[in-house]
Scaffold this motif. Structure first.
Motif, PDB file in Angstrom:
ATOM      1  N   GLU A  63      40.756 -24.214   4.159  1.00  0.00           N
ATOM      2  CA  GLU A  63      39.474 -24.643   3.601  1.00  0.00           C
ATOM      3  C   GLU A  63      38.325 -23.911   4.280  1.00  0.00           C
ATOM      4  O   GLU A  63      37.351 -23.543   3.624  1.00  0.00           O
ATOM      5  N   ASP A  64      38.437 -23.689   5.588  1.00  0.00           N
ATOM      6  CA  ASP A  64      37.395 -22.936   6.293  1.00  0.00           C
ATOM      7  C   ASP A  64      37.306 -21.508   5.751  1.00  0.00           C
ATOM      8  O   ASP A  64      36.217 -20.961   5.589  1.00  0.00           O
ATOM      9  N   GLY A  65      38.460 -20.907   5.479  1.00  0.00           N
ATOM     10  CA  GLY A  65      38.498 -19.579   4.886  1.00  0.00           C
ATOM     11  C   GLY A  65      37.847 -19.565   3.517  1.00  0.00           C
ATOM     12  O   GLY A  65      37.141 -18.617   3.151  1.00  0.00           O
ATOM     13  N   ALA A  68      34.132 -19.605   4.026  1.00  0.00           N
ATOM     14  CA  ALA A  68      33.664 -18.321   4.572  1.00  0.00           C
ATOM     15  C   ALA A  68      33.662 -17.235   3.501  1.00  0.00           C
ATOM     16  O   ALA A  68      32.727 -16.429   3.427  1.00  0.00           O
ATOM     17  N   VAL A  69      34.699 -17.203   2.679  1.00  0.00           N
ATOM     18  CA  VAL A  69      34.766 -16.200   1.611  1.00  0.00           C
ATOM     19  C   VAL A  69      33.621 -16.423   0.629  1.00  0.00           C
ATOM     20  O   VAL A  69      32.959 -15.469   0.204  1.00  0.00           O
ATOM     21  N   ASN A  70      33.367 -17.667   0.248  1.00  0.00           N
ATOM     22  CA  ASN A  70      32.246 -17.943  -0.657  1.00  0.00           C
ATOM     23  C   ASN A  70      30.918 -17.517  -0.038  1.00  0.00           C
ATOM     24  O   ASN A  70      30.037 -17.023  -0.744  1.00  0.00           O
ATOM     25  N   TYR A  71      30.768 -17.681   1.261  1.00  0.00           N
ATOM     26  CA  TYR A  71      29.542 -17.280   1.940  1.00  0.00           C
ATOM     27  C   TYR A  71      29.351 -15.758   1.881  1.00  0.00           C
ATOM     28  O   TYR A  71      28.233 -15.274   1.693  1.00  0.00           O
ATOM     29  N   HIS A  72      30.439 -15.007   2.022  1.00  0.00           N
ATOM     30  CA  HIS A  72      30.372 -13.544   2.056  1.00  0.00           C
ATOM     31  C   HIS A  72      30.627 -12.906   0.686  1.00  0.00           C
ATOM     32  O   HIS A  72      30.819 -11.694   0.599  1.00  0.00           O
ATOM     33  N   LEU A  73      30.617 -13.684  -0.373  1.00  0.00           N
ATOM     34  CA  LEU A  73      30.937 -13.172  -1.706  1.00  0.00           C
ATOM     35  C   LEU A  73      30.075 -11.993  -2.147  1.00  0.00           C
ATOM     36  O   LEU A  73      30.610 -11.030  -2.709  1.00  0.00           O
ATOM     37  N   PRO A  74      28.767 -11.981  -1.921  1.00  0.00           N
ATOM     38  CA  PRO A  74      27.986 -10.804  -2.338  1.00  0.00           C
ATOM     39  C   PRO A  74      28.475  -9.508  -1.684  1.00  0.00           C
ATOM     40  O   PRO A  74      28.584  -8.473  -2.352  1.00  0.00           O
ATOM     41  N   SER A  75      28.804  -9.569  -0.417  1.00  0.00           N
ATOM     42  CA  SER A  75      29.299  -8.382   0.280  1.00  0.00           C
ATOM     43  C   SER A  75      30.680  -7.978  -0.235  1.00  0.00           C
ATOM     44  O   SER A  75      30.974  -6.790  -0.409  1.00  0.00           O
ATOM     45  N   ILE A  76      31.526  -8.953  -0.502  1.00  0.00           N
ATOM     46  CA  ILE A  76      32.868  -8.674  -1.039  1.00  0.00           C
ATOM     47  C   ILE A  76      32.747  -8.001  -2.398  1.00  0.00           C
ATOM     48  O   ILE A  76      33.408  -6.996  -2.675  1.00  0.00           O
TER      49      ILE A  76
END
Length: 133
Positions: A63-65, A68-76
């Motif tokens: 869940e933490d991952g 974190a992925v949703n937070y960094h989605l623009p960069s991804i």
């Protein structure tokens, strides 16, 4: 009656460290998926303009991952768009080449997350649709 209560209490106290060990191990069995908005990019070098449209789903193991992925989605998304744009027709012409592209995209996402979060967090990357024109 008092014996049963004491026995139950002692049994409960003995089992509690086992439950705590399972929670701390991180082996919760969590698997989550994050569907990204569709990607549209042009690719190829000289010659006619080519387009790729794809939908990608990321698999995360915690869940933490997931957060974190949703937070960094623009960069991804940015990194994936540049990766798709850098491809040529040969890199997208066969199923094997497309699978290699998925592995490359996964490695790129994991590298970025490792730099930002200290762990890769994404366990797999799937092309849920892929259209080349």
């Amino acid at each position: 009656m008092l014996r049963r209560l004491l026995f139950g209490l002692m049994l409960g106290l003995m089992l509690q460290p086992v439950w705590a060990a399972e929670d701390e191990s991180g082996a919760s069995g969590y698997v989550g998926y994050i569907e990204l908005k569709p990607f549209v990019a042009n690719f190829g070098g000289a010659g006619p303009l080519r387009f790729i449209k794809c939908e990608i789903t990321l698999q995360v193991g915690s869940e933490d991952g997931h957060h974190a992925v949703n937070y960094h989605l623009p960069s991804i998304r940015n990194d994936i768009v540049f990766l798709l744009s850098a491809q040529d027709e040969a890199a997208l012409s066969s199923v094997e080449a497309q699978a290699a592209l998925a592995k490359e995209a996964l490695a790129q996402v994991q590298t970025m997350l490792r730099e930002e979060e200290g762990a890769p967090l994404v366990t797999d990357l799937f092309f849920t649709s892929l259209v080349i024109q």
